[in-house]
Scaffold this motif. Structure first.
Motif, short mmCIF file in Angstrom:
data_model
loop_
_atom_site.label_atom_id
_atom_site.label_comp_id
_atom_site.label_asym_id
_atom_site.label_seq_id
_atom_site.Cartn_x
_atom_site.Cartn_y
_atom_site.Cartn_z
N ILE A 138 0.27 -1.31 -0.17
CA ILE A 138 0.21 -0.12 0.41
C ILE A 138 0.94 1.12 -0.33
CG2 ILE A 138 -1.64 1.26 1.06
CD1 ILE A 138 -3.17 -1.62 1.91
N ASN A 139 1.21 1.81 -0.81
CA ASN A 139 1.35 2.95 -1.04
C ASN A 139 0.49 4.59 -0.61
OD1 ASN A 139 3.51 4.93 -3.97
ND2 ASN A 139 3.68 4.68 -2.07
N ASN A 140 1.21 4.84 0.06
CA ASN A 140 0.38 6.22 0.32
C ASN A 140 1.06 7.62 -0.60
OD1 ASN A 140 -1.83 4.98 2.12
ND2 ASN A 140 -0.19 4.49 4.12
N SER A 189 -3.58 16.86 -1.26
CA SER A 189 -4.02 15.93 -2.12
C SER A 189 -3.20 15.05 -1.20
CB SER A 189 -4.64 15.74 -2.99
OG SER A 189 -3.56 15.40 -3.98
N ARG A 190 -4.47 14.13 -1.12
CA ARG A 190 -4.16 12.37 -0.42
C ARG A 190 -4.74 11.14 -1.14
NH1 ARG A 190 -3.72 11.39 5.47
NH2 ARG A 190 -5.82 10.43 4.96
N SER A 191 -3.88 9.94 -1.24
CA SER A 191 -4.40 8.96 -2.19
C SER A 191 -3.85 7.60 -1.85
CB SER A 191 -4.77 9.37 -4.07
OG SER A 191 -2.81 9.65 -4.34
N HIS A 198 -5.40 7.65 2.15
CA HIS A 198 -4.25 7.39 2.78
C HIS A 198 -4.99 5.37 3.37
CE1 HIS A 198 -1.15 10.06 3.44
NE2 HIS A 198 -1.40 9.97 2.25
N VAL A 199 -4.26 5.07 3.63
CA VAL A 199 -4.61 3.51 4.33
C VAL A 199 -3.57 3.38 5.29
CG1 VAL A 199 -5.36 1.45 4.22
CG2 VAL A 199 -5.57 2.23 2.05
N ASN A 200 -4.59 2.92 6.36
CA ASN A 200 -4.10 3.56 7.90
C ASN A 200 -3.40 1.98 8.02
OD1 ASN A 200 -4.95 5.98 8.46
ND2 ASN A 200 -6.57 5.51 8.21
N LEU A 201 -3.45 0.46 7.59
CA LEU A 201 -3.47 0.04 8.36
C LEU A 201 -2.45 -1.41 6.74
CD1 LEU A 201 -6.23 -1.17 10.87
CD2 LEU A 201 -3.34 -0.17 11.06
N PRO A 202 -2.04 -2.50 7.23
CA PRO A 202 -1.13 -2.87 6.59
C PRO A 202 -2.37 -3.85 5.97
CG PRO A 202 -0.01 -3.21 8.23
CD PRO A 202 -1.22 -2.49 8.78
N ALA A 203 -2.37 -4.93 4.54
CA ALA A 203 -3.73 -5.74 3.88
C ALA A 203 -3.63 -7.05 4.69
CB ALA A 203 -3.87 -5.70 2.67
N VAL A 204 -4.65 -7.65 4.78
CA VAL A 204 -4.92 -9.36 5.25
C VAL A 204 -5.27 -10.08 3.81
CG1 VAL A 204 -4.64 -8.64 7.45
CG2 VAL A 204 -6.39 -8.55 6.40
N ALA A 205 -4.89 -10.74 4.21
CA ALA A 205 -4.44 -12.32 2.74
C ALA A 205 -5.62 -13.19 3.08
CB ALA A 205 -4.06 -12.51 1.65
N GLY A 206 -6.11 -13.89 2.93
CA GLY A 206 -6.53 -15.31 3.40
C GLY A 206 -6.71 -16.45 2.03
N ASN A 207 -7.52 -17.11 1.13
CA ASN A 207 -7.25 -17.67 0.25
C ASN A 207 -7.56 -17.26 -0.89
OD1 ASN A 207 -6.06 -20.19 1.72
ND2 ASN A 207 -7.61 -20.78 1.56
N GLU A 208 -8.67 -16.61 -0.90
CA GLU A 208 -9.05 -16.01 -2.11
C GLU A 208 -9.22 -14.31 -1.58
OE1 GLU A 208 -12.84 -18.16 -3.14
OE2 GLU A 208 -12.12 -20.23 -3.10
N ILE A 209 -9.58 -14.12 -0.92
CA ILE A 209 -9.77 -12.45 -0.44
C ILE A 209 -8.61 -12.11 0.30
CG2 ILE A 209 -10.93 -10.81 0.66
CD1 ILE A 209 -13.04 -12.13 -1.06
#
Length: 348
Positions: A76-78, A88-90, A112-123
């Motif tokens: 995630i690149n803020n 402007s923020r994106s 901006h996104v504040n937290l790292p992503a999490v991932a399961g098998n498909e999502i």
């Protein structure tokens, strides 16, 4: 200049000089990820050889969030400045191929996104403007959304097929403003909320074991700093709160392994159960208060300053103790193919 060294068998195996700044390092599935400035490197942990390099097209103001899952790396690149700036923020979510660092797909977001992503098998799941969004890992298409009405996100993690998402909602009650923490536990594939908990006390760090979610509770001291007092727990099997709490000292460094807590104070490492039963205690003091533990193959590795201990996690018995290269920061030792790797950051 900063310098990254990996140590195996207590001899320097390889060393890589880096650009100014504080590098973020991780080691998983035979790949070292090293994020330095606007570049993400994939390195061979045995030799330090650079396998690939990913350059962010836009240099972000915030530290970029990196998540490593199976064959994919989610970055995630803020972009843009903080809330207090008129800029402007994106942000952009990149799905990278773990083998070569190439982009599989990317999604542009308007803030901006504040937290790292999490991932399961498909999502893959990300937080955006306080809401939670489930995204198809193959296509990058949005699958579901959990709205939280702009509440402040503070924690996001995954446990099997469940997503654990915590947000904070400020409240004003007379002369004593505070906040309520909403703890959501939902199905990662559908976004359906299985259980929601509310916590009125101040919350610090979160810990996830094989079957429980634990979190620190406390108060604010005279200087308005969080003061840790005890740890509460939620069973991720029954989705019920645990009836007891674990009392802790504010200065303890806490780690958890297989449902057992390890509390590092200025003088000792204590192994204690959630029911407050002390199983063993080991006095330390090489560099008090700067220790981190790592668990691998039935051994506890205690990093205490420039000294590394190997302990029996069940009894606290010391297998061996070795001095490492001097370092200017607290680092976490990695274990890879029977070798102990230590990332050392030195400024010159």
């Amino acid at each position: 200049m900063s310098e990254v060294s990996f140590i195996g068998g207590f001899d320097v195996v390889w060393r890589k000089n880096q650009l100014p700044g504080y590098p973020k390092m991780s080691l998983k599935n035979n790949l070292v990820l090293a994020q330095i400035g606007g570049n993400l490197f994939g390195l061979d942990p045995s030799t330090g050889r650079e396998l690939w390099e990913f350059k962010y097209p836009n240099q972000g103001y915030n530290i970029n969030h990196i998540s490593d899952y199976d064959d994919n790396i989610y970055c995630i690149n803020n972009i843009g400045r903080s809330h207090h700036s008129e800029t402007s923020r994106s942000s952009v979510l990149y799905n990278l191929n773990r083998a070569n660092g190439e982009i599989i797909w990317n999604i542009k977001l308007s803030d901006h996104v504040n937290l790292p992503a999490v991932a399961g098998n498909e999502i893959v799941v990300i937080e955006f403007c306080g809401d939670l969004i489930g995204i198809d890992k193959k296509t990058g298409n949005k699958k579901w959304t959990l709205p939280t009405e702009g509440k402040q996100p503070i924690f996001l993690s995954i446990h099997k097929d469940m997503v654990i998402f915590v947000v904070s909602q400020r409240i004003n009650s007379g002369e004593s403003p505070g906040s309520i923490k909403h703890i959501y536990i939902l199905d990662i594939n559908t976004g359906k909320v299985n259980k929601k908990f509310e916590e009125n006390t101040l919350i610090g760090k979160f810990y996830i074991s094989k079957s429980h979610l634990f979190y620190e509770c406390g108060t604010l001291d005279d200087l308005n700093y969080f003061y840790r007092e005890f740890i509460k727990g939620i069973s991720l099997k029954s989705l019920k709160e645990l009836p007891s709490v674990l009392k802790v000292n504010n200065n303890d460094i806490i780690d958890i392994h297989n449902g057992t807590f390890y509390l590092l104070s200025d003088e000792s490492l204590t192994c204690i159960s959630f029911s407050n039963e002390i199983r063993w205690q080991k006095k330390i003091g090489f560099n008090p208060g700067h220790s981190i533990t790592t668990f691998e193959a039935g051994v506890t590795y205690l990093k205490d300053g420039n000294c590394l201990f190997a302990l029996n996690p069940a009894t606290g018995e010391e297998y061996w103790k070795k001095e490492l290269l001097p370092t200017n920061t607290v680092t976490i030792p990695f274990v890879y193919k029977g070798l102990i790797h230590d990332f050392a950051l030195n400024y010159s």
